[in-house]
Design a protein around this motif. Structure first.
Motif, PDB file in Angstrom:
ATOM      1  N   ALA A  99      -9.005  -1.541   0.590  1.00  0.00           N
ATOM      2  CA  ALA A  99      -8.161  -0.664   1.311  1.00  0.00           C
ATOM      3  C   ALA A  99      -7.860  -0.438   2.522  1.00  0.00           C
ATOM      4  O   ALA A  99      -7.105   0.187   3.074  1.00  0.00           O
ATOM      5  N   GLN A 100      -8.425  -1.491   3.350  1.00  0.00           N
ATOM      6  CA  GLN A 100      -8.290  -1.469   4.668  1.00  0.00           C
ATOM      7  C   GLN A 100      -7.137  -1.985   5.249  1.00  0.00           C
ATOM      8  O   GLN A 100      -6.523  -2.940   4.519  1.00  0.00           O
ATOM      9  N   HIS A 101      -6.507  -1.391   6.458  1.00  0.00           N
ATOM     10  CA  HIS A 101      -5.392  -2.129   7.002  1.00  0.00           C
ATOM     11  C   HIS A 101      -5.937  -3.657   7.485  1.00  0.00           C
ATOM     12  O   HIS A 101      -6.762  -3.685   7.989  1.00  0.00           O
ATOM     13  N   GLY A 131      -0.021  -0.740  -3.992  1.00  0.00           N
ATOM     14  CA  GLY A 131      -0.076  -0.943  -2.608  1.00  0.00           C
ATOM     15  C   GLY A 131       0.929  -2.129  -2.081  1.00  0.00           C
ATOM     16  O   GLY A 131       1.475  -2.666  -3.018  1.00  0.00           O
ATOM     17  N   ASN A 132       1.196  -1.923  -0.885  1.00  0.00           N
ATOM     18  CA  ASN A 132       2.109  -3.110  -0.238  1.00  0.00           C
ATOM     19  C   ASN A 132       3.369  -3.080  -0.993  1.00  0.00           C
ATOM     20  O   ASN A 132       3.844  -4.224  -1.414  1.00  0.00           O
ATOM     21  N   GLN A 144       3.461   5.896   3.307  1.00  0.00           N
ATOM     22  CA  GLN A 144       2.353   6.364   4.147  1.00  0.00           C
ATOM     23  C   GLN A 144       1.563   5.069   4.575  1.00  0.00           C
ATOM     24  O   GLN A 144       1.554   4.082   4.079  1.00  0.00           O
ATOM     25  N   PRO A 145       0.912   5.248   5.818  1.00  0.00           N
ATOM     26  CA  PRO A 145       0.242   3.977   6.226  1.00  0.00           C
ATOM     27  C   PRO A 145      -1.202   3.964   5.708  1.00  0.00           C
ATOM     28  O   PRO A 145      -2.166   3.956   6.316  1.00  0.00           O
ATOM     29  N   LYS A 146      -1.166   3.739   4.156  1.00  0.00           N
ATOM     30  CA  LYS A 146      -2.369   3.352   3.626  1.00  0.00           C
ATOM     31  C   LYS A 146      -2.002   2.596   2.438  1.00  0.00           C
ATOM     32  O   LYS A 146      -1.017   2.318   1.886  1.00  0.00           O
ATOM     33  N   LEU A 147      -2.993   2.121   1.383  1.00  0.00           N
ATOM     34  CA  LEU A 147      -2.796   1.538   0.220  1.00  0.00           C
ATOM     35  C   LEU A 147      -2.367   2.652  -0.807  1.00  0.00           C
ATOM     36  O   LEU A 147      -3.164   3.469  -1.202  1.00  0.00           O
ATOM     37  N   CYS A 148      -1.042   2.715  -1.182  1.00  0.00           N
ATOM     38  CA  CYS A 148      -0.333   3.362  -1.943  1.00  0.00           C
ATOM     39  C   CYS A 148       0.547   3.227  -2.795  1.00  0.00           C
ATOM     40  O   CYS A 148       1.156   2.241  -2.548  1.00  0.00           O
ATOM     41  N   TYR A 175      -2.288  -3.778   3.466  1.00  0.00           N
ATOM     42  CA  TYR A 175      -3.788  -3.307   3.157  1.00  0.00           C
ATOM     43  C   TYR A 175      -4.351  -3.886   2.064  1.00  0.00           C
ATOM     44  O   TYR A 175      -3.632  -4.481   0.955  1.00  0.00           O
TER      45      TYR A 175
END
Length: 568
Positions: free
Chosen positions: A75-77, A127-128, A145-149, A70
């Motif tokens: 924060a987009q994939h 993230g990542n 989670q499938p996001k920037l976290c 991300y």
């Protein structure tokens, strides 16, 4: 009727022209669009390259990330984009400029604001996070989670959930995590730098110089070895350590990189060489130069991460014959921390051409592995000649092995090395040896030869004293030809053992013969070859759990252990 024909002709001409026009349009339009796109792309690439060049980050571009990623700005994939080889940021192409301005990379040296530091806070990036990392607060898995976290500290590699991240963590002192004993902290170098300016050399008080277990590691990677493995490793080590400890040998010579040792505690530094046996030899030469310069007390101990194939020196020291990414980099660093220091003999090989009229200086080589004359040198010579003609063929391990095998078998027919025993005289420690009928002679310093075969011990019932690489003795064996070499490699035959010696002299009386030192072959006319002890190198021995079917290697390790204990 005439007018009808005229108007018909004019309409057909118009039709023809319109056809030509539309055809041209249909051809030219895509060409123009393509040109415009490629112009835009190259403009974009120039802009990206410009950002890369001026940036404090070590940006690299990729068409496909190896794990779900991300963008750290929007924060987009993202599937493709840039990543920093030091701090691990990932960003889409469009956000690169923002990311470059917004986020700091790992600081190699702390900007000292007056006082000397002996600690620093965490440096969190969001993230990542690595796929199987646990939160340092709640011990649950991060990055699920499938996001920037979630956050990771670029120094200690600890990870924290978004919801577990508290203000005190942002200011908390970073411990540098699992590899604190290997990492050179940024504040250390700035303190040492300041002290050098003030002409003070009492580094003993500086943290972590004063710490008992600190053994900073310097990574020297040859990015030419082993199919781009070197490139990947450089990045992985920069992420885990301080980028100042990680050198690309394509850009900086080992002698220059090793000057970092002079800023670090004596007898504590460990060097990890990523490359083939040739690279290890290059680094050991640079270390010998340090001794000559009077920097003996800064000399590091050398561990190896073997790239490519058939690295016999690395194999003898317990690091394996070739690394292809099967062990995570973290495990390699643990192995380097746990390895024991031992000595490795290094030898001087002097080749003096025959005849008084020859005023050229003798050729001098340094040998770590082996010297040979005969079929295996011929094989290496043919192999090198072809590799220079068609380098693209030789990027694969399997092709290399096949070509080597082919040259070995071809040589069975040509037998260029026939009757070697009539063409040479061999002296071991001044004593002339009666040679049986041979085609090749191999002089060994280390246990392994020919990509993983234990030549001196061989196989069979009579237990032979183990070959050692720290006893000031060379092992000398003979082979009957390249077919015999092949049989030895698959454990179907033993070499002819000619003896052990402290100095070896070999006189080539007539004819031209192939010779090699450590895999560097050449064709040599009548000459005298003298091999004498040059120096000891300090190397690290990795005693792994034995997977080999040889009990001999196990006993060798116990043997090595006893020896190192005696030395200590």
């Amino acid at each position: 009727g005439m007018e009808g024909t005229g108007s018909g002709t004019s309409t057909s001409v118009v039709a023809d022209w319109s056809l030509v026009f539309w055809t041209l349009c249909s051809v030219i339009l895509p060409v123009l669009i393509t040109l415009w796109c490629s112009f835009q792309r190259s403009r974009r690439q120039v802009l990206i390259r410009d950002i890369f060049r001026k940036s404090k980050h070590d940006w690299h571009y990729t068409d496909l990330f190896g794990q779900p990623s991300y963008c750290c700005v929007c924060a987009q994939h993202i599937l493709q984009g840039a990543f920093c080889n030091c701090c691990g940021l990932r960003v889409s192409e469009g956000c690169l400029k923002k990311a470059d301005q917004r986020f700091l990379c790992k600081e190699i040296m702390m900007r000292s604001n007056g006082g000397a530091h002996s600690s620093m806070p965490h440096h969190w990036i969001r993230g990542n996070v690595p796929l199987c990392s646990c939160c340092m607060i709640c011990k649950q898995q991060c990055g699920t989670q499938p996001k920037l976290c979630d956050y990771r500290c670029v120094w200690c590699q600890y990870t924290v959930h978004d919801e577990c991240m508290m203000d005190n963590l942002k200011t908390e002192e970073c411990t540098f995590g699992e590899f604190r004993d290997l990492i050179i902290p940024p504040y250390y170098l700035s303190t040492i730098n300041q002290m050098r300016k003030d002409r003070r050399t009492n580094y003993e008080k500086v943290v972590p110089y004063c710490r008992k277990h600190w053994m900073p590691v310097i990574v020297l990677a040859n990015t030419r070895s082993g199919n781009n493995m070197g490139e990947t490793l450089l990045g992985e080590f920069k992420i885990l350590l301080n980028p100042v400890q990680v050198f690309d040998l394509r850009k900086i010579a080992p002698a220059k990189a090793l000057q970092l040792c002079t800023l670090l505690p004596c007898n504590a530094v460990r060097v990890l060489v990523c490359g083939g046996d040739g690279t290890v030899g290059w680094v050991l030469d640079a270390i010998d130069e340090m001794k000559i310069k009077g920097q003996e007390r800064y000399v590091p101990q050398v561990a190896v991460l073997p790239l490519g194939t058939g690295n016999d020196l690395s194999n003898t020291l317990g690091w394996g014959a070739g690394y292809a990414g099967e062990v995570p980099v973290e495990q390699i660093l643990r192995n380097v921390m746990e390895a024991d220091g031992i000595k490795l003999d290094r030898w001087k090989v002097q080749v003096t051409n025959k005849g008084y009229y020859n005023l050229r200086k003798p050729k001098v080589f340094t040998m770590n592995n082996y010297f040979s004359i005969g079929p295996d040198a011929l094989m290496a010579l043919n192999f090198h000649a072809h590799r220079e003609k068609t380098p693209s063929l030789f990027s694969s391990r399997i092709i290399n092995k096949a070509v080597y095998f082919f040259y070995g078998t071809k040589d069975c027919l040509v037998q260029e090395c026939k009757d070697l025993n009539k063409k040479v005289e061999l002296e071991l420690d001044g004593e002339k040896i009666q040679l049986p009928n041979l085609e090749g002679i191999i002089v060994l310093n280390i246990g392994y030869w020919g990509g993983g075969c234990r030549l001196w011990e061989g196989m069979g019932d009579e237990p032979y004293p183990l070959a050692r690489h720290d006893d000031g003795l060379l092992e000398v064996v003979g082979v009957h030809g390249s077919f015999h070499c092949a049989q030895i490699q698959v454990k179907l035959a033993n070499p002819v053992r000619l003896g052990q010696a402290h100095t070896v002299r070999l006189i080539l009386k007539s004819s031209k013969m192939p010779m090699q030192v450590d895999g560097e072959p050449w064709a040599q006319g009548p000459c005298t070859v003298t091999i004498t002890h040059k120096t000891h190198a300090l190397v690290l021995y990795h005693s792994s759990e034995q997977t080999d079917d040889d009990a001999s290697s196990v006993s060798e390790q116990d043997h090595m252990k006893e020896q190192t204990d005696e030395d200590v």
